[in-house]
Design an enzyme around this catalytic site. Structure first.
Site, PDB file in Angstrom:
ATOM      1  N   TYR A 196      -1.262  -0.608  11.277  1.00 14.10           N
ATOM      2  CA  TYR A 196      -1.645  -1.199   9.985  1.00 14.10           C
ATOM      3  C   TYR A 196      -0.529  -1.032   8.964  1.00 14.10           C
ATOM      4  O   TYR A 196      -0.055  -2.002   8.369  1.00 14.10           O
ATOM      5  CB  TYR A 196      -2.940  -0.558   9.450  1.00 14.10           C
ATOM      6  CG  TYR A 196      -3.139  -0.774   7.967  1.00 14.10           C
ATOM      7  CD1 TYR A 196      -3.416  -2.047   7.466  1.00 14.10           C
ATOM      8  CD2 TYR A 196      -3.007   0.272   7.048  1.00 14.10           C
ATOM      9  CE1 TYR A 196      -3.569  -2.264   6.093  1.00 14.10           C
ATOM     10  CE2 TYR A 196      -3.155   0.067   5.688  1.00 14.10           C
ATOM     11  CZ  TYR A 196      -3.436  -1.199   5.215  1.00 14.10           C
ATOM     12  OH  TYR A 196      -3.573  -1.412   3.863  1.00 14.10           O
ATOM     13  N   LYS A 224       1.962  -3.783   7.108  1.00 14.32           N
ATOM     14  CA  LYS A 224       2.047  -3.919   5.650  1.00 14.32           C
ATOM     15  C   LYS A 224       3.489  -3.712   5.171  1.00 14.32           C
ATOM     16  O   LYS A 224       3.941  -4.367   4.231  1.00 14.32           O
ATOM     17  CB  LYS A 224       1.123  -2.910   4.955  1.00 14.32           C
ATOM     18  CG  LYS A 224      -0.362  -3.160   5.139  1.00 14.32           C
ATOM     19  CD  LYS A 224      -0.848  -4.453   4.508  1.00 14.32           C
ATOM     20  CE  LYS A 224      -0.801  -4.435   2.999  1.00 14.32           C
ATOM     21  NZ  LYS A 224      -1.364  -5.678   2.417  1.00 14.32           N
ATOM     22  N   THR A 244       0.830  -1.218   0.000  1.00 14.53           N
ATOM     23  CA  THR A 244       0.000   0.000   0.000  1.00 14.53           C
ATOM     24  C   THR A 244       0.860   1.263   0.000  1.00 14.53           C
ATOM     25  O   THR A 244       2.011   1.229   0.463  1.00 14.53           O
ATOM     26  CB  THR A 244      -0.928   0.022   1.242  1.00 14.53           C
ATOM     27  OG1 THR A 244      -1.509   1.322   1.378  1.00 14.53           O
ATOM     28  CG2 THR A 244      -0.184  -0.288   2.538  1.00 14.53           C
ATOM     29  N   ASP A 245       0.282   2.363  -0.449  1.00 15.12           N
ATOM     30  CA  ASP A 245       1.012   3.641  -0.413  1.00 15.12           C
ATOM     31  C   ASP A 245       1.290   4.077   1.029  1.00 15.12           C
ATOM     32  O   ASP A 245       2.164   4.901   1.278  1.00 15.12           O
ATOM     33  CB  ASP A 245       0.259   4.750  -1.176  1.00 15.12           C
ATOM     34  CG  ASP A 245      -1.095   5.139  -0.587  1.00 15.12           C
ATOM     35  OD1 ASP A 245      -1.590   4.437   0.324  1.00 15.12           O
ATOM     36  OD2 ASP A 245      -1.670   6.142  -1.052  1.00 15.12           O
ATOM     37  N   GLU A 246       0.532   3.522   1.986  1.00 14.05           N
ATOM     38  CA  GLU A 246       0.692   3.966   3.378  1.00 14.05           C
ATOM     39  C   GLU A 246       2.043   3.563   3.972  1.00 14.05           C
ATOM     40  O   GLU A 246       2.429   4.072   5.019  1.00 14.05           O
ATOM     41  CB  GLU A 246      -0.443   3.422   4.246  1.00 14.05           C
ATOM     42  CG  GLU A 246      -1.790   3.917   3.780  1.00 14.05           C
ATOM     43  CD  GLU A 246      -2.871   3.871   4.840  1.00 14.05           C
ATOM     44  OE1 GLU A 246      -2.568   3.694   6.025  1.00 14.05           O
ATOM     45  OE2 GLU A 246      -4.042   4.020   4.456  1.00 14.05           O
TER      46      GLU A 246
HETATM   47  P1  NAD Z   1     -10.782  -5.801   2.872  1.00 13.85           P
HETATM   48  O1  NAD Z   1     -10.645  -5.597   4.338  1.00 13.85           O
HETATM   49  O2  NAD Z   1     -12.033  -5.367   2.185  1.00 13.85           O
HETATM   50  O3  NAD Z   1     -10.575  -7.350   2.526  1.00 13.85           O
HETATM   51  C1  NAD Z   1      -9.626  -8.161   3.161  1.00 13.85           C
HETATM   52  C2  NAD Z   1     -10.023  -9.613   2.926  1.00 13.85           C
HETATM   53  O4  NAD Z   1      -9.001 -10.450   3.525  1.00 13.85           O
HETATM   54  C3  NAD Z   1     -11.341 -10.010   3.589  1.00 13.85           C
HETATM   55  O5  NAD Z   1     -12.127 -10.753   2.689  1.00 13.85           O
HETATM   56  C4  NAD Z   1     -10.918 -10.866   4.780  1.00 13.85           C
HETATM   57  O6  NAD Z   1     -11.878 -11.845   5.145  1.00 13.85           O
HETATM   58  C5  NAD Z   1      -9.641 -11.488   4.251  1.00 13.85           C
HETATM   59  N1  NAD Z   1      -8.739 -11.931   5.321  1.00 13.85           N
HETATM   60  C6  NAD Z   1      -8.348 -11.241   6.418  1.00 13.85           C
HETATM   61  N2  NAD Z   1      -7.523 -11.994   7.184  1.00 13.85           N
HETATM   62  C7  NAD Z   1      -7.365 -13.172   6.515  1.00 13.85           C
HETATM   63  C8  NAD Z   1      -6.610 -14.350   6.783  1.00 13.85           C
HETATM   64  N3  NAD Z   1      -5.862 -14.463   7.891  1.00 13.85           N
HETATM   65  N4  NAD Z   1      -6.663 -15.367   5.894  1.00 13.85           N
HETATM   66  C9  NAD Z   1      -7.442 -15.271   4.773  1.00 13.85           C
HETATM   67  N5  NAD Z   1      -8.182 -14.185   4.489  1.00 13.85           N
HETATM   68  C10 NAD Z   1      -8.133 -13.139   5.341  1.00 13.85           C
HETATM   69  O7  NAD Z   1      -9.507  -5.092   2.240  1.00 13.85           O
HETATM   70  P2  NAD Z   1      -9.313  -4.397   0.823  1.00 13.85           P
HETATM   71  O8  NAD Z   1      -9.609  -2.955   0.953  1.00 13.85           O
HETATM   72  O9  NAD Z   1      -9.967  -5.208  -0.225  1.00 13.85           O
HETATM   73  O10 NAD Z   1      -7.724  -4.516   0.672  1.00 13.85           O
HETATM   74  C11 NAD Z   1      -7.143  -5.660   0.064  1.00 13.85           C
HETATM   75  C12 NAD Z   1      -5.632  -5.525   0.093  1.00 13.85           C
HETATM   76  O11 NAD Z   1      -5.243  -4.354  -0.593  1.00 13.85           O
HETATM   77  C13 NAD Z   1      -5.050  -5.414   1.497  1.00 13.85           C
HETATM   78  O12 NAD Z   1      -3.844  -6.135   1.524  1.00 13.85           O
HETATM   79  C14 NAD Z   1      -4.784  -3.924   1.650  1.00 13.85           C
HETATM   80  O13 NAD Z   1      -3.723  -3.688   2.542  1.00 13.85           O
HETATM   81  C15 NAD Z   1      -4.428  -3.543   0.236  1.00 13.85           C
HETATM   82  N6  NAD Z   1      -4.697  -2.141  -0.147  1.00 13.85           N
HETATM   83  C16 NAD Z   1      -5.931  -1.609   0.041  1.00 13.85           C
HETATM   84  C17 NAD Z   1      -6.188  -0.324  -0.393  1.00 13.85           C
HETATM   85  C18 NAD Z   1      -7.548   0.308  -0.229  1.00 13.85           C
HETATM   86  O14 NAD Z   1      -7.711   1.482  -0.511  1.00 13.85           O
HETATM   87  N7  NAD Z   1      -8.569  -0.419   0.212  1.00 13.85           N
HETATM   88  C19 NAD Z   1      -5.175   0.419  -0.999  1.00 13.85           C
HETATM   89  C20 NAD Z   1      -3.909  -0.158  -1.174  1.00 13.85           C
HETATM   90  C21 NAD Z   1      -3.693  -1.455  -0.752  1.00 13.85           C
HETATM   91  O1  TDX Z   2     -15.085   8.348   9.424  1.00 16.59           O
HETATM   92  C1  TDX Z   2     -14.045   8.708   8.832  1.00 16.59           C
HETATM   93  N1  TDX Z   2     -13.709  10.043   8.847  1.00 16.59           N
HETATM   94  C2  TDX Z   2     -12.589  10.526   8.240  1.00 16.59           C
HETATM   95  O2  TDX Z   2     -12.330  11.734   8.278  1.00 16.59           O
HETATM   96  C3  TDX Z   2     -13.190   7.791   8.138  1.00 16.59           C
HETATM   97  C4  TDX Z   2     -13.512   6.320   8.105  1.00 16.59           C
HETATM   98  C5  TDX Z   2     -12.054   8.296   7.526  1.00 16.59           C
HETATM   99  N2  TDX Z   2     -11.746   9.613   7.584  1.00 16.59           N
HETATM  100  C6  TDX Z   2     -10.525  10.097   6.920  1.00 16.59           C
HETATM  101  C7  TDX Z   2      -9.250   9.407   7.351  1.00 16.59           C
HETATM  102  C8  TDX Z   2      -8.408   9.452   6.096  1.00 16.59           C
HETATM  103  O3  TDX Z   2      -7.712  10.687   6.033  1.00 16.59           O
HETATM  104  O4  TDX Z   2     -10.664   9.795   5.528  1.00 16.59           O
HETATM  105  C9  TDX Z   2      -9.420   9.378   4.962  1.00 16.59           C
HETATM  106  C10 TDX Z   2      -9.580   7.989   4.380  1.00 16.59           C
HETATM  107  O5  TDX Z   2      -9.771   7.106   5.464  1.00 16.59           O
HETATM  108  P1  TDX Z   2      -9.945   5.517   5.258  1.00 16.59           P
HETATM  109  O6  TDX Z   2     -11.082   5.269   4.326  1.00 16.59           O
HETATM  110  O7  TDX Z   2      -9.985   4.887   6.606  1.00 16.59           O
HETATM  111  O8  TDX Z   2      -8.625   5.146   4.442  1.00 16.59           O
HETATM  112  P2  TDX Z   2      -7.067   5.336   4.774  1.00 16.59           P
HETATM  113  O9  TDX Z   2      -6.820   5.453   6.229  1.00 16.59           O
HETATM  114  O10 TDX Z   2      -6.559   6.462   3.908  1.00 16.59           O
HETATM  115  O11 TDX Z   2      -6.493   3.923   4.252  1.00 16.59           O
HETATM  116  C11 TDX Z   2      -6.987   3.336   3.020  1.00 16.59           C
HETATM  117  O12 TDX Z   2      -6.081   3.502   1.964  1.00 16.59           O
HETATM  118  C12 TDX Z   2      -4.889   2.755   1.960  1.00 16.59           C
HETATM  119  C13 TDX Z   2      -7.288   1.850   3.221  1.00 16.59           C
HETATM  120  O13 TDX Z   2      -8.156   1.690   4.348  1.00 16.59           O
HETATM  121  C14 TDX Z   2      -6.032   1.055   3.410  1.00 16.59           C
HETATM  122  O14 TDX Z   2      -6.340  -0.347   3.488  1.00 16.59           O
HETATM  123  C15 TDX Z   2      -5.118   1.291   2.234  1.00 16.59           C
HETATM  124  O15 TDX Z   2      -3.879   0.653   2.446  1.00 16.59           O
END
Ligand code: NAD
Ligand code: TDX
Length: 336
Positions: free
Chosen positions: A149, A153, A125-127
């Protein structure tokens, strides 16, 4: 016969979109989805392809060595999406983040080492870079994660890299920015706020609302992973960004405006601990390879808002807490 994919975390937001993407693009591919079905995993996300003959769901944990070893046999591409993914939860209780994001990735890497997997994509992730006030992070910049988190990662990201250097495992690491789109669990900013707006509930903005995120449509992220599988170099890291940097307040006002609701739904609440101010990626490496996103923020965000507005069946039971009973009645046989 097409490629055989082992997708971990495929019942989550991005993983389920990725499975839908590859199954539409490669009708002869085979997909095994290994997912623990934590609170974020949801078989409704793949309702349309759950019974497809080329698709198999396995309910299990990526940290289960025996199960992972069984499933790894014959796999061409492993895509590791499985993770605990929500920053706020990691602040309250980091335990599962360390267990799944780091130890689980270790189990997958060890197993892939024993089998002749063609490519292992670690979804980072970018984080992992931490916050940046000005400019953009390149793949070679140091990792300075600031939440449990992002630190977990970062650990998985570097562990995957070490398996390439030490054991020549064919690893590629991707670092994507904030995704949005259908089937995102309504705890993340966009689905939480859209569904709250639809229910006339308050929108809790952390701090001053000026934190900046780069938004990418989930389908573009899936497309980039597919592109990197075909064209990426082993052992490399690729940033994937949408090129859409917006403050949280800008995104919130866009959603309120689209749904015709007043700004007074916004309520400012205490800031997130360790809240990263701004994320920004330099994506020139992937651009040079030939990939760029094809969806525009405004269009994709409008479509996403429409999707939540017309798919209340998907999110209402999650938010109301009736989810578990429904789930057992629908998918009980697949949960053993
Ligand atoms: P999500 O939380 O929606 O999905 C995660 C999935 O992983 C779920 O289905 C959960 O049941 C499964 N899981 C959790 N623990 C597990 C385990 N021990 N064994 C098997 N399955 C397990 O997350 P997402 O937003 O779809 O993110 C997917 C991936 O992408 C993550 O690795 C996250 O770090 C990365 N990512 C997410 C974002 C974003 O904006 N959402 C951005 C960059 C990277
Ligand atoms: O209720 C809220 N109020 C608020 O101000 C929530 C849920 C979020 N926020 C802010 C926090 C962040 O600055 O909004 C921004 C986005 O928050 P999230 O949706 O929680 O995302 P973020 O913390 O940026 O992380 C996401 O992007 C990178 C994903 O959850 C991660 O899994 C991914 O790696």
């Amino acid at each position: 016969m097409g490629k055989r994919y082992l997708v971990t975390g495929g019942a989550g937001f991005i993983g389920s979109n990725f499975i839908r993407y590859i199954m539409a693009k490669y009708p002869d591919c085979e997909v095994v989805n290994l997912d623990k079905l934590t609170y974020a995993g949801n078989l409704d996300n793949l309702k349309d392809i759950g019974k497809h003959p080329h698709y198999r769901f396995v309910h299990g944990d990526i940290a289960d060595r025996q199960l992972v070893d069984q499933l790894m046999s014959g796999v061409d591409y492993l895509i590791n999406f499985a993770a605990e993914s929500h920053v706020d939860r990691s602040i309250g209780r980091p335990d599962d983040f360390i267990q799944t994001d780091i130890f689980g990735t270790f189990v997958l890497l060890e197993s892939a080492r024993k089998h002749s997997v063609e490519k292992f994509i670690q979804i980072s992730t970018d984080e992992v870079y931490g916050s940046i006030d000005q400019g953009s992070f390149k793949e070679t910049d140091p990792l300075m994660p600031s939440s449990p988190y992002s630190a977990s990662k970062a650990g998985a990201d570097r562990l995957a890299f070490s398996y390439h250097i030490t054991y020549k495992l064919p690893v590629i690491i991707t670092r994507c920015s904030n995704n949005f789109g259908p089937y995102q669990y309504p705890e993340k900013l966009i689905p939480l706020f859209v569904t709250n707006i639809l229910e006339d509930r308050k929108l809790p903005i952390y701090g001053d609302g000026q934190n900046v995120r780069d938004w990418i449509y989930v389908w573009d992220h899936c497309d980039a992973i597919d592109f990197i599988l075909a064209h990426g170099d082993l052992g490399e890291v690729y940033n994937i960004g949408g090129g859409n940097e917006k403050t949280n307040l800008e995104i919130t006002k866009f959603m309120l405006n689209k749904l015709g609701k007043p700004d007074n739904l916004i309520t400012y609440v205490d800031d997130r601990l360790g809240h990263d101010r701004r994320y920004s990626l330099d994506c020139s490496k992937l651009k040079r390879l030939g990939w760029r996103p094809s969806n525009q923020l405004e269009t994709a965000l409008n479509e996403t808002i429409d999707w939540y507005a017309s798919n209340r069946w998907w999110w209402e039971k999650i938010k109301s807490g009736e989810y578990l009973d429904y789930y057992k009645s629908q998918y009980g046989s697949e949960l053993s």
